[in-house]
Structure formats: C-alpha cells, structure tokens
Scaffold this active site. Structure first.
Site, PDB file in Angstrom:
ATOM      1  N   ASP A 103      -9.357  -4.842  -5.471  1.00 32.35           N
ATOM      2  CA  ASP A 103      -8.881  -3.815  -4.547  1.00 32.35           C
ATOM      3  C   ASP A 103      -9.592  -2.493  -4.826  1.00 32.35           C
ATOM      4  O   ASP A 103      -9.512  -1.959  -5.935  1.00 32.35           O
ATOM      5  CB  ASP A 103      -7.368  -3.646  -4.706  1.00 32.35           C
ATOM      6  CG  ASP A 103      -6.737  -2.883  -3.551  1.00 32.35           C
ATOM      7  OD1 ASP A 103      -7.425  -2.063  -2.937  1.00 32.35           O
ATOM      8  OD2 ASP A 103      -5.536  -3.108  -3.298  1.00 32.35           O
ATOM      9  N   HIS A 119      -7.652  -5.400  -0.858  1.00 36.22           N
ATOM     10  CA  HIS A 119      -6.485  -4.675  -0.335  1.00 36.22           C
ATOM     11  C   HIS A 119      -5.812  -5.510   0.754  1.00 36.22           C
ATOM     12  O   HIS A 119      -5.700  -5.115   1.906  1.00 36.22           O
ATOM     13  CB  HIS A 119      -6.920  -3.312   0.206  1.00 36.22           C
ATOM     14  CG  HIS A 119      -5.786  -2.338   0.335  1.00 36.22           C
ATOM     15  ND1 HIS A 119      -5.022  -1.944  -0.739  1.00 36.22           N
ATOM     16  CD2 HIS A 119      -5.278  -1.689   1.406  1.00 36.22           C
ATOM     17  CE1 HIS A 119      -4.109  -1.085  -0.330  1.00 36.22           C
ATOM     18  NE2 HIS A 119      -4.239  -0.921   0.968  1.00 36.22           N
ATOM     19  N   SER A 146       0.842  -1.186   0.000  1.00 36.40           N
ATOM     20  CA  SER A 146       0.000   0.000   0.000  1.00 36.40           C
ATOM     21  C   SER A 146       0.884   1.245   0.000  1.00 36.40           C
ATOM     22  O   SER A 146       1.689   1.431  -0.910  1.00 36.40           O
ATOM     23  CB  SER A 146      -0.967  -0.034   1.183  1.00 36.40           C
ATOM     24  OG  SER A 146      -1.973   0.923   1.014  1.00 36.40           O
TER      25      SER A 146
END
Length: 432
Positions: A382, A411, A299
């Site tokens: 995601d 995610h 991320s």
C-alpha cells in the site's frame, strides 16, 4: 430529416458502445513481474537480511535476457541504492539488506519490453509488530474531546428521514437521512438501510473513504442483519448532482489542511464529532437491539472507525481496513506516515502549531483508547496508507484484536477478507 439525424446519433452511440465493450481494459499487464521474498510471510527479524527473487514473464513464459532497473530503501522514502540487473533466464535475485529498527523496506523494479515501460514493487516488514508511533499524545487529549462531545450534545440532532423507494427492496428499506452536527444548520447526510422484518437488530456505522464525492446506499450490511448508516463527511447531500460535487470538490481542495494550525477549528473536528452523532442517531432508532453497536470502513473510513471506537464507549466492536491519518508526524522523523502525507516533502506544513493540532486528530492516539474487540486488515504494498503507518496504529491498540494481512495487496482488499470481517462482526453481535 430530424428523425434521421436522431437515428444516426443513436446508431453512432450504439456502435461506440459496442467498440468500447470489445476493447475493455485488460485485467492484467502483458508483461508481468513476480516478486518473491525469501520469507513466506514477508516478515523478517531485525538485522536479518532479506532477498527478493525476480521473474519477468510474458504469456506466462520467462523473458530471457530481460534487463531491469531497481531501487530499494525504507518504505515510501528516498532510495538507499539503485542499480541494473540482467535476467539471463528471465529470473534473478536482489538482496535488499536489513533494518536495525522496526519498519518496512520497499523494492521497486522496472523494465522496458518492446518499447513499453513496466514496473512493480514489493514491501517486506522487519519486526512490523514492534513499530511504535512517533506522534505525541497531548496531555489534555481526553478533556479536549470530552468537552467537544459535550458541546455537540447541546445541538439538537433533529433527524430528517426521507424514504427512498427507488433504492429499497423487498428485504431492505432505505432512507436518506439528515442529522444536525457541530453547529446549528450544519448537517451530516447519509443513507440508512434497515431489514424489513420489524425485528430488533445491531446497528452498524459505515464512514466513507477520502474525497469529496457522492455516496450510495449500501444494502449488503442490512441483508446480513444489521441496521446500517453510510455517511458523507462534508455536510453535502448525496443527492446533489455530480457536476455540483465536482465544483464543491474543487472548492474544498485539500480539505484535510483547512485550519490545520488551529486545533479548535480544524476541519476534522466536525467530522469526528459527526461520527459520534451518527452513533447518537443509530442508537435512538426503535429497531436498535439495545446493545450491539459496530463501526467499519477502509482508508479514511478505517481511520474514522478507529476514531469512533476510541471516542464513543457505546461502540462494542469495530472492523478497520488500512486506516488513513495514522502517525502523521512520522515524516519529520524520517519514517513513512500515511495519507494525507501532510508533513511529507510534498507539503510544507511541519510548523509547531500544525504538528500540535495533528496530534489531537491522529488515529494512533484514538487507537490507544480503544477498549473493545477489533478486526483489522492491511496489505504491505500500500502506497496510500503505508504499512508502516497502519501497523503503528494497530500496535497502539491494547484491546482484544485480530489482524488479517494480505501482503500482496495495495490500497484495496480481497473479497475473502471482506467476508471474514463480516463473519467476525456478526459473531460479535450474535447474528447467525
């Protein structure tokens, strides 16, 4: 009486704990969707039509005559079409059309069973490895960052290491580290984990995901043969209280928007320079093997992994998972960008100055400058770092690269993918 009250409180806490344990959240939903594209790899050619088979079941048994509502359209953007469908035998099929340009389409389905709403989604790619970023590459990008790095080198790193016996083990020593960065008196904090064997080792930088929150020591990398450094990015010691962290988080708010109209003072400038400073620190350690420098994260950490590899030529390999901050300008080009969605309709930030600043910090422009091998991974479902944005970053990398796509994941990533990335990094560093 006082002892009795204490006993009663303890008994109530114990009972509550037992009740909670007996009622822990279910790992799956009572009613589930199974969404199956008509291509096994979830990928389609341009102008090729995609269809999704839909199954709704309870206890593993299809729910007859289930009614669903659906909508589909371009990844993370407004729907093209919505409708309803009755699943006579618990199954059905929806054609979601095609795309003329590379990108992703998203199907969202919902149903109400016994008064409870259930929903799911699926995204499929159309020529995803041909997605190109919309973000512009500033002409002075390289000189801007070279000057920033040179200026940062004038500030003494002044590392302070504090041994943490409460985190250390028989195999790994852990230290709280404070290093100076960006301005005198401003610091980056992190935890250093070193194998306890007095040998030389590759070094590994592990930047954090998004948010203002406490970090914890990670011993797993050291147990695999790396000297690892896990950091925060806000100049806050990870050993302040959780309450103080909450107060700081509220004060910083959307930190990614601070000074977004000023490229020289944008919030992420000190963050990116802190990444190169982390490499300064790691390569100064006497236990460093002198050649292998790797970086990995997911991320925001995946973004900072790419940024570090693009900025610092001492990095020899990287592993990046669903990188944030990728192709930020996509939203003004009618395409999905990634976290933090700074130019989406959610925020009114798309001014000329802010778009200009973002281009100096966009991950795709650092991806273009990577010259070392990279391991990358993402999922198609995601909604935080959209697949359109992460693929725009991956496709910008011209160096040796490998990618693991688990289209079903959102995610998050599977442990199998983690294991592959560690095995890949160890191989690149010659760790057996």
């Amino acid at each position: 009486m006082k002892k009795l009250n204490i006993f009663l409180v303890a008994l109530i806490l114990l009972i509550n704990k037992q009740i909670y344990a007996q009622n822990s959240p279910a790992p799956i939903k009572l009613v589930q969707f199974v969404l199956t594209p008509n291509h096994d790899n979830w990928n389609y050619k341009l102008n090729e039509k995609a269809s999704i088979k839909i199954l709704v079941h309870k206890f593993g048994v299809p729910i007859k005559n289930a009614k669903i509502t659906y909508q589909y359209g371009q990844d993370f953007l407004q729907e093209e079409k919505k409708g309803e469908l009755k699943l006579k035998n618990g199954t059905g099929q929806i054609s979601i059309g095609t795309m003329k340009t590379p990108g992703f389409k998203q199907l969202i389905v919902k149903t109400i069973i016994d008064g409870q709403l259930y929903r799911d989604q699926i995204k499929v790619g159309f020529a995803p490895f041909k997605i190109k970023p919309t973000t512009k590459n500033p002409k002075d990008f390289d000189s801007f960052w070279q000057k920033a790095i040179n200026d940062n080198k004038q500030i003494p790193i002044d590392p302070v290491l504090t041994y943490k016996p409460e985190y250390s083990t028989t195999k790994v020593d852990v230290f709280l580290v404070q290093i100076q960065n960006y301005k005198k008196g401003q610091h980056v904090y992190g935890y250093l984990s070193k194998p306890k064997d007095n040998k030389k080792h590759p070094v590994l930088f592990h930047p954090p995901g998004a948010g203002v929150k406490k970090i914890n020591p990670i011993l797993a990398f050291a147990e695999q043969g790396f000297i690892s450094f896990t950091t925060e990015i806000h100049g806050i010691s990870p050993e302040v209280s959780k309450e103080d962290y909450k107060d700081i988080s509220r004060a910083l708010g959307n930190y990614w928007a601070i000074n977004l109209d000023d490229k020289d003072n944008y919030y992420y400038k000190s963050v990116y320079l802190g990444c190169t400073r982390a490499i300064d620190f790691l390569t100064s350690l006497p236990e460093f093997d002198g050649k292998n420098v790797v970086v990995t994260g997911g991320s925001q950490g995946g973004a900072l992994s790419i940024v570090t590899a693009g900025l610092d030529k001492r990095v020899t390999a990287l592993a990046s998972f669903y990188p944030a901050l990728s192709d930020n300008s996509a939203y003004i080009n009618n395409r999905a960008g990634g976290w933090p969605f700074m130019f989406s309709n959610k925020y009114n930030h798309a001014t000329t100055n802010k778009l200009n600043t973002a281009s100096y910090y966009d991950v795709v422009n650092f991806a273009k400058r990577i010259s070392v091998p990279g391991f990358y991974s993402t999922g198609y479902n995601d909604n935080t770092c959209t697949p359109t944005s992460t693929l725009s970053a991956f496709n910008s990398v011209k160096a040796e690269k490998t990618i693991v796509i688990t289209p079903i994941s959102g995610h998050w990533r599977f442990e199998e993918t983690n294991e592959k990335s560690i095995k890949w990094l160890k191989q690149k560093c010659g760790i057996k």
